[in-house]
Scaffold this active site. Structure first.
Site, PDB file in Angstrom:
ATOM      1  CB  CYS A 241      -0.868  -0.029   0.617  1.00 36.12           C
ATOM      2  SG  CYS A 241      -2.059   1.018   0.582  1.00 36.12           S
TER       3      CYS A 241
ATOM      4  CG  HIS B  63      -3.061  -3.033   4.186  1.00 35.21           C
ATOM      5  ND1 HIS B  63      -1.845  -2.422   4.723  1.00 35.21           N
ATOM      6  CD2 HIS B  63      -3.986  -2.140   3.380  1.00 35.21           C
ATOM      7  CE1 HIS B  63      -2.107  -1.101   4.166  1.00 35.21           C
ATOM      8  NE2 HIS B  63      -2.841  -0.971   3.801  1.00 35.21           N
TER       9      HIS B  63
ATOM     10  CD  GLU C 107      -0.894  -5.105   6.855  1.00 37.60           C
ATOM     11  OE1 GLU C 107      -0.542  -3.818   6.115  1.00 37.60           O
ATOM     12  OE2 GLU C 107      -0.111  -5.472   5.032  1.00 37.60           O
TER      13      GLU C 107
END
Length: 251
Positions: free
Chosen positions: A95, A222, A224
């Site tokens: 990002c 993302h 994560e």
């Protein structure tokens, strides 16, 4: 007695979701102890040049791209980061990290700096504002084995709007609000488009959301934040970090 190979993987910790990345990398190693038994992994937050020098690989997390670049400049980390992208060490930007790694940026902000590691043009907030953020299950099995329906999270996400095979397009007018990296590095590896979104919402053309150029990976989303799904992080360790370390230790 066999000694393990030490690997230090750093996550830039100036702003954004750096702790989440570290947590996911730790989960990968903890859940596959036999697979990584030949390695000793250390995951660190990177806030200084000394910490950056220790890293065999670097992740630049999502967050606010302008803030990350301004903090890097204020803390004298911008030039070391520009130098780091010139190395053969693997780098992954998610990002805002993708924005920071790009060669040129559309819809940037005054004072925003770019590391210039990926020969791409990126457009900020390509899907709209915070309310336009979304999650979508995507099929990454073309480059990650058996990775179907991965829960990708897009938060004010950028997209790659141009592949700069021939270098920056500095002929564009100032009205286009294009920002260029001041790094003189030229990544000579071919640019690989790993994934594109097609016919998303009201957009009727492809949106490039994942690319690889040699030792550098960039994703709009993302990984994560994909709840308890760290397949993408495992692939990065296997495909980038471990392969790079094995190559550097080959005699």
């Amino acid at each position: 007695m066999t000694t393990s190979t030490e690997i230090t993987l750093g996550v830039l910790a100036l702003q954004g979701a750096f702790r989440e990345h570290i947590e996911y990398f730790q989960k990968v190693i903890e859940s596959h102890p036999q697979e990584y038994s030949k390695f000793t992994f250390t995951f660190i937050e990177v806030k200084t040049e000394d910490q950056l020098r220790r890293c065999d690989s670097l992740v630049i997390p999502g967050g606010e791209s302008t803030s990350i670049s301004l903090i890097a400049e204020r803390t004298n980390l911008l030039q070391p980061l520009m130098d780091y992208v010139k190395s053969e060490n693997p780098i992954w930007g998610t990002c805002a990290g993708l924005i920071f790694l790009s060669k040129q940026l559309k819809n940037g902000r005054v004072g925003q700096k770019l590391l210039g590691g990926l020969n791409v043009e990126v457009t900020r907030n390509a899907f709209g504002r915070q309310l336009d953020s979304f999650e979508s299950p995507l099929d990454f099995s073309s480059f990650i084995p058996d990775c179907h329906a991965f829960p990708t999270v897009f938060i004010r996400a950028p997209v790659i709007t141009e592949l700069l095979h021939d270098g920056p397009t500095e002929s564009k007018s100032e009205s286009d609000s294009i920002f260029y990296s001041q790094n003189n590095y030229n990544n000579k590896a071919p640019i690989e488009v790993l994934h594109s979104l097609k016919n998303h919402g009201k957009i009727d053309h492809e949106l490039i959301v994942a690319v690889r150029q040699g030792h550098i990976l960039g994703t709009s989303f993302h990984p994560e934040l994909a709840t308890d799904d760290y397949r993408f992080h495992k692939w990065y360790i296997d495909e980038f970090v471990v392969k790079s370390k094995n190559k550097s230790t080959d005699i």
